[in-house]
Design an enzyme around this catalytic site. Structure first.
Site, short mmCIF file in Angstrom:
data_model
loop_
_atom_site.label_atom_id
_atom_site.label_comp_id
_atom_site.label_asym_id
_atom_site.label_seq_id
_atom_site.Cartn_x
_atom_site.Cartn_y
_atom_site.Cartn_z
N ASP A 28 0.86 -1.18 0.00
CA ASP A 28 0.00 0.00 0.00
C ASP A 28 0.89 1.22 0.00
OD1 ASP A 28 -0.17 1.15 3.08
OD2 ASP A 28 -0.01 -1.04 3.07
N GLU A 120 -7.48 5.53 12.25
CA GLU A 120 -6.41 5.44 13.25
C GLU A 120 -6.20 6.76 14.00
OE1 GLU A 120 -2.62 4.56 11.29
OE2 GLU A 120 -3.63 4.86 9.37
#
Length: 345
Positions: A28, A120
């Site tokens: 990613d 997050e």
């Protein structure tokens, strides 16, 4: 000192390579993988054995990754399955963020992997408010795209900031956990990971800087089916006892990152309280199996966070008191705090 520099040093930047176990590997990426505008050679990435790529699309309100379109198209042209993710900023409307993400997704080549909510940061929201925010976002992105989104998070954040809610356990999980073997302690009522972000330090052919590497919890055919929205039974490949030596060899620091972080967290709290000289953290980190260079990098990160008043003392206290988290969990927390501070500073 950048976050990538620390993680690269800490984990020794293992070289990603083709692998022999059944679980497909992928990367990613975000703008971090394009320092000073450097390009990614996606054909080299694919040739190194990477089957899929998640490309950051959007963050919060008003940010589109300037490399999203090019990376998506070039990775697709290299024969890789492509996906995307949105980094949540919960201080702003979930509905508006889902709408912006969906609009950008409409420009990505198809077929693609399902959309991803990267959660997050809690910002100013408590667990009840944050759960409501996630609920609003996933509901809206599913309405707009017709696809069930994946949730990306890490263990400490979900257990602390989301109060370990199991409300979202029917959504696919992409878990960040920097360890040498699949983690046993999966939060939120999930009984398996769909994707596992094993490390964020891999030296990947075709990239000029380190990148995150991931494993899919299924076979090559199941990955194709998952991308095509075909219901597949996952969770049988990345088991806690699997031997991952076939993937680039064993990484010593990944073994260390899977260890309990209580001693290192306690030392950091002692430094913050003025009861321990910061240089002593090097010795503590080394005692946990971390080499002198990476241990020094940890000290420098802690020093910088303290100097700017950004050290997450309440979170560190929770980690110390519970004693349930790994050194990898600690590093993800510190990295995220530093990234957030740099963005708002």
């Amino acid at each position: 000192m950048t976050a990538l520099a620390l993680v690269a040093a800490l984990l020794g930047a293992p070289k990603a390579a083709a692998f022999s176990i059944a679980s497909p590997q992928g990367v990613d990426v975000a703008s971090w993988q394009h320092p000073e505008g450097a390009a990614i050679n996606w054909r080299e990435v694919s040739a190194a054995g990477h089957r899929f790529a998640f490309v950051k699309a959007t963050e919060g309100i008003g940010y589109i990754n300037p490399y999203f379109a090019a990376d998506s198209q070039q990775a697709r042209n290299a024969g890789m399955l492509i996906g995307s993710y949105h980094m949540a900023r919960p201080n702003y409307s979930a509905t508006a963020q889902a709408a912006e993400y969906a609009a950008v997704l409409a420009t990505q080549p198809q077929p693609s992997l399902p959309p991803v909510l990267d959660i997050e940061y809690a910002e100013d929201l408590g667990p009840v408010e944050l759960s409501a925010w996630v609920r609003e976002f996933v509901t809206e992105i599913e309405r707009l795209t017709g696809r069930t989104p994946i949730i990306y998070t890490y263990r400490y954040f979900w257990q602390k900031n989301m109060a370990n809610t199991s409300e979202f356990s029917d959504y696919p999980l992409w878990l960040a956990a920097y360890e040498n073997r699949p983690p046993r302690d999966i939060p939120g009522g999930w009984n398996h990971m769909t994707f596992w972000q094993r490390a964020d330090n891999a030296v990947v052919p075709g990239m000029v800087t380190v990148a995150d590497v991931n494993l899919f919890n299924g076979s090559e055919q199941q990955l194709d089916d998952f991308s095509a929205d075909i219901d597949v039974h996952l969770g049988e490949v990345l088991t806690a006892g699997i031997d991952l030596d076939a993937i680039g060899g064993r990484v010593t620091e990944l073994e260390a990152l899977g260890s309990n972080n209580r001693e290192l967290v306690g030392a950091i709290l002692a430094v913050a309280a003025g009861a321990l000289a910061i240089g002593a953290l090097v010795v503590v980190a080394q005692s946990q199996g971390i080499d002198i260079g990476p241990a020094t990098e940890i000290v420098e990160r802690v020093r910088e966070l303290i100097a700017h008043g950004d050290l997450p003392v309440p979170d560190l206290q929770v980690m110390f008191q519970t004693g349930d988290y790994t050194i990898g969990d600690l590093l993800i927390l510190l990295k995220n705090v530093q990234h957030f501070a740099e963005q708002i500073g």
